[in-house]
Design a protein around this motif. Structure first.
Motif, PDB file in Angstrom:
ATOM      1  N   ASP A   1      34.741  40.317  42.014  1.00  0.00           N
ATOM      2  CA  ASP A   1      35.780  41.273  41.633  1.00  0.00           C
ATOM      3  C   ASP A   1      36.167  42.109  42.845  1.00  0.00           C
ATOM      4  OD1 ASP A   1      35.401  40.276  39.064  1.00  0.00           O
ATOM      5  OD2 ASP A   1      33.933  41.819  38.561  1.00  0.00           O
TER       6      ASP A   1
ATOM      7  N   LEU B   1      42.206  44.978  35.634  1.00  0.00           N
ATOM      8  CA  LEU B   1      43.168  43.911  35.474  1.00  0.00           C
ATOM      9  C   LEU B   1      42.411  42.587  35.524  1.00  0.00           C
ATOM     10  CD1 LEU B   1      46.298  43.892  35.250  1.00  0.00           C
ATOM     11  CD2 LEU B   1      46.347  43.400  37.708  1.00  0.00           C
TER      12      LEU B   1
ATOM     13  N   GLU C   1      42.341  38.837  36.128  1.00  0.00           N
ATOM     14  CA  GLU C   1      43.182  37.884  36.847  1.00  0.00           C
ATOM     15  C   GLU C   1      42.608  36.481  36.687  1.00  0.00           C
ATOM     16  OE1 GLU C   1      44.712  38.893  40.604  1.00  0.00           O
ATOM     17  OE2 GLU C   1      44.623  41.069  40.287  1.00  0.00           O
TER      18      GLU C   1
ATOM     19  N   GLN D   1      42.482  32.691  37.614  1.00  0.00           N
ATOM     20  CA  GLN D   1      42.812  31.995  38.851  1.00  0.00           C
ATOM     21  C   GLN D   1      42.487  30.510  38.780  1.00  0.00           C
ATOM     22  OE1 GLN D   1      40.894  34.040  42.149  1.00  0.00           O
ATOM     23  NE2 GLN D   1      42.506  35.614  42.203  1.00  0.00           N
TER      24      GLN D   1
ATOM     25  N   THR E   1      46.322  33.410  41.604  1.00  0.00           N
ATOM     26  CA  THR E   1      46.374  33.995  40.266  1.00  0.00           C
ATOM     27  C   THR E   1      47.485  33.370  39.445  1.00  0.00           C
ATOM     28  OG1 THR E   1      45.470  36.083  41.070  1.00  0.00           O
ATOM     29  CG2 THR E   1      46.649  36.148  38.971  1.00  0.00           C
TER      30      THR E   1
ATOM     31  N   LYS F   1      47.691  34.317  35.941  1.00  0.00           N
ATOM     32  CA  LYS F   1      48.007  35.241  34.859  1.00  0.00           C
ATOM     33  C   LYS F   1      47.222  36.539  35.070  1.00  0.00           C
ATOM     34  CE  LYS F   1      48.161  35.550  29.793  1.00  0.00           C
ATOM     35  NZ  LYS F   1      47.814  34.868  28.508  1.00  0.00           N
ATOM     36  N   LYS F   2      47.856  37.664  34.733  1.00  0.00           N
ATOM     37  CA  LYS F   2      47.192  38.961  34.800  1.00  0.00           C
ATOM     38  C   LYS F   2      47.385  39.697  33.483  1.00  0.00           C
ATOM     39  CE  LYS F   2      48.277  39.684  39.733  1.00  0.00           C
ATOM     40  NZ  LYS F   2      48.902  40.626  40.698  1.00  0.00           N
TER      41      LYS F   2
ATOM     42  N   SER G   1      40.196  44.878  39.787  1.00  0.00           N
ATOM     43  CA  SER G   1      40.531  43.566  39.223  1.00  0.00           C
ATOM     44  C   SER G   1      39.265  42.769  38.958  1.00  0.00           C
ATOM     45  CB  SER G   1      41.444  42.787  40.171  1.00  0.00           C
ATOM     46  OG  SER G   1      42.744  43.352  40.206  1.00  0.00           O
TER      47      SER G   1
ATOM     48  N   ARG H   1      37.999  38.924  38.297  1.00  0.00           N
ATOM     49  CA  ARG H   1      38.426  37.547  38.528  1.00  0.00           C
ATOM     50  C   ARG H   1      37.766  36.602  37.517  1.00  0.00           C
ATOM     51  NH1 ARG H   1      39.228  35.294  44.059  1.00  0.00           N
ATOM     52  NH2 ARG H   1      37.977  37.083  44.727  1.00  0.00           N
TER      53      ARG H   1
END
Length: 604
Positions: free
Chosen positions: A428, A455, A457, A459, A468, A470-471, A539, A541
């Motif tokens: 992250d 957020l 994300e 990947q 990425t 989509k978020k 973020s 991941r």
């Protein structure tokens, strides 16, 4: 019934105890030495009608005296007020809802008369579950047996019980009074003050009854948290005074003894206590918690602060303790904080992602932080850490138990020197304002634990590069203790808390290979309020090919089951919590059976 020189003065403090007061007076008037006692009733501004009930006894008994204050005052101020007008050679407190065996005061006074070196004497009690039940009428034979006196056992916990008797000379000659600033533990404070100068004695006989209300209206139930806090400060204060009185030879013996047993194995400690209990049942040994507490105080007294802190850490890594954590905190406060924030990063064979995480730290607007990286895998990362050493304050530790993320995080907590603690998983990253946002809030509020939003994300990987697809913000929920018992809605990288939080509740549970953060948040949430800052500052991941410690759904199911059992007392009467726990446990169970886990989807 006039006696200008009573043997015993019984002090009754009453506040809104109308239903108990007459039974209390009658109980004292039926004592075998009733003609040699005086009863002093102090009404501390009660809103009930005790005064009306007391009037006939004032008319008919010259040894009954009545004082009333317009304003409510603490029980210990009321006791001091009564003691100042008392004429008895000995004093006893007579709580309105307690009762005595008919010869109780005679036995207690006789012991003080025969043993001039004893300053306070006390005995055992029966439990009564019916209000105004006389001692001889109690059918249930549940006994509260107190331990024989020793100074260290008294420093561990009060030994005098609710119905002691003591010499009036302690007040008149020694100027030892009840601390009127205390609300719950003033009698414990008084006993400790006396014990530093005189002997206390326990008579192993049941001489009274203690009313244990099924509705928990007793003051100690209502003021439990305050009692714990007051007792800690009393214990801490008088341990220091007692240690200062010890000779060098006594210090040498005690520090060897308490250091040894504070670090003894659990089984050895248990058998040691069991053997001593068999040999001398009335001389119970101290608990492991107090043995550690006293060992820490001894080490601190001798200037061995590192040893003292190590003893605290050793105990808190296995048990939770308000006293030990408070002591640990006081030691930390003395050393001051080296930095404002410690960021803990456990990493597991993902150096490419770790590089991104560390890079995000170099971009922080807030600069007063240290980074503690714990290598929890087999891949060497020392060269990677070296590349960042000139840009941020960073230290690398190697976990000897590979794959145990709780153990890795505990290494980080023990190494942390910051006032606040933050966490970052190696896959992250923080946004530039992350640390500043949380630090500014915590520094300017009384909240000890805050969290932001993350957020998520998703990947994919192409040509060894992740991009990425989509978020979205998965969770943005305000603090809710009950919801936290069901599922973890707080991402670990979103969190910053005062170090005091883990010092109080203990370290991460190393039995957990997943959900260790949820367990920690639950424990912290039982004591502290959390603050949700509705701002995306980091973020999280998720990829389809990343190695993860949380892919084993069978293990995740077992961890969730363990977690529910561990915290089963919380929310057990809340149907939503019970149903929620059951639902998510069954969900993990079914996923464990199907072994279908998509890394780019929500766990739940």
């Amino acid at each position: 019934m006039t006696n200008p020189n009573p043997v015993v003065s019984a002090i009754i403090s009453t506040y809104n105890s109308e239903k108990f007061i007459e039974g209390r007076i009658v109980d004292l008037l039926e004592q075998t030495i009733a003609d040699r006692i005086e009863i002093i009733i102090v009404n501390s501004g009660s809103a009930e009608n005790e005064g009306k009930i007391i009037q006939p006894y004032l008319r008919n008994y010259t040894n009954v005296h009545y004082l009333r204050t317009e304003q409510r005052e603490s029980i210990y101020k009321a006791w001091n007020r009564g003691i100042k007008v008392a004429n008895g050679k000995y004093i006893t407190n007579a709580n309105t809802d307690d009762r005595l065996k008919k010869d109780a005061l005679e036995i207690l006074a006789s012991h003080l008369e025969k043993n001039p070196k004893v300053a306070i004497v006390s005995a055992d009690q029966k439990y009564s579950y019916t209000s105004n039940e006389k001692f001889d009428e109690i059918k249930r034979n549940k006994i509260r047996r107190w331990n024989d006196f020793s100074i260290t056992r008294l420093l561990e916990a009060s030994l005098t019980g609710p119905q002691p008797m003591w010499r009036a000379s302690l007040h008149l000659e020694d100027e030892i009074w009840f601390d009127e600033n205390l609300e719950v533990a003033g009698d414990y404070d008084f006993a400790c003050k006396v014990a530093l100068k005189y002997k206390l004695y326990h008579i192993p006989k049941v001489l009274g009854s203690y009313y244990l209300s099924t509705s928990r209206e007793n003051k100690e139930y209502k003021e439990q948290k305050k009692g714990i806090t007051e007792s800690y400060h009393i214990r801490n204060k008088y341990c220091e005074q007692y240690i200062r009185y010890l000779s060098f030879q006594e210090l040498e013996i005690k520090i060897h003894y308490y250091n040894k047993w504070s670090q003894a194995g659990k089984l050895l400690f248990y058998f040691w206590k069991l053997l001593f209990k068999i040999i001398s049942p009335a001389r119970r040994l101290e608990t492991r918690e107090f043995v550690t507490f006293f060992a820490v105080k001894l080490n601190s007294h001798l200037g061995l602060n590192k040893n003292a802190m190590a003893l605290c850490d050793n105990y808190l890594s296995k048990y939770s303790s308000f006293d030990i954590s408070s002591l640990r905190y006081s030691l930390t406060s003395e050393l001051m904080y080296k930095v404002s924030v410690s960021v803990i990063i456990p990493t597991f064979d993902r150096p490419n992602f770790l590089d991104d995480a560390l890079e995000s730290l170099t971009n922080q607007s807030f600069k007063d932080f240290e980074v503690i990286v714990i290598n929890n895998g087999e891949v060497k990362i020392s060269d990677l850490i070296e590349r960042f050493s000139g840009r941020i304050s960073i230290r690398l530790y190697d976990s000897e138990i590979k794959g145990n993320v709780s153990h890795a995080k505990n290494i980080g907590l023990k190494a942390a020197s910051g006032k606040y603690v933050a966490y970052l998983d190696d896959d992250d990253w923080y946004h530039p304002e992350h640390l500043q946002t949380l630090y500014d809030f915590l520094e300017n509020s009384e909240i000890m634990f805050a969290y932001t939003d993350a957020l998520v994300e998703l990947q994919d990987k192409k040509d060894n590069t992740y991009f990425t697809t989509k978020k979205f913000v998965e969770y943005s929920k305000d603090f809710n203790r009950n919801l936290l018992l069901i599922k973890d809605y707080i991402f670990t990288p979103c969190v910053m808390h005062h170090r005091r939080c883990f010092e109080v509740v203990g370290y991460f549970d190393e039995k957990l290979s997943t959900d260790e953060d949820m367990d920690m948040w639950i424990r912290m949430s039982r004591i502290y309020d959390f603050k949700h800052i509705k701002k995306v500052t980091c973020s999280v991941r998720r990829t389809s090919d990343t190695g993860s410690l949380t892919k084993d759904w069978s293990k995740m199911y077992q961890n969730a089951k363990y977690l529910n059992e561990k915290h089963s007392n919380y929310g057990k009467f809340n149907p939503i919590v019970c149903l929620g726990r059951k639902y998510y446990l069954e969900l993990r169970k079914s996923r464990a059976k199907r072994s279908q886990y998509g890394t780019v989807s929500n766990y739940y």
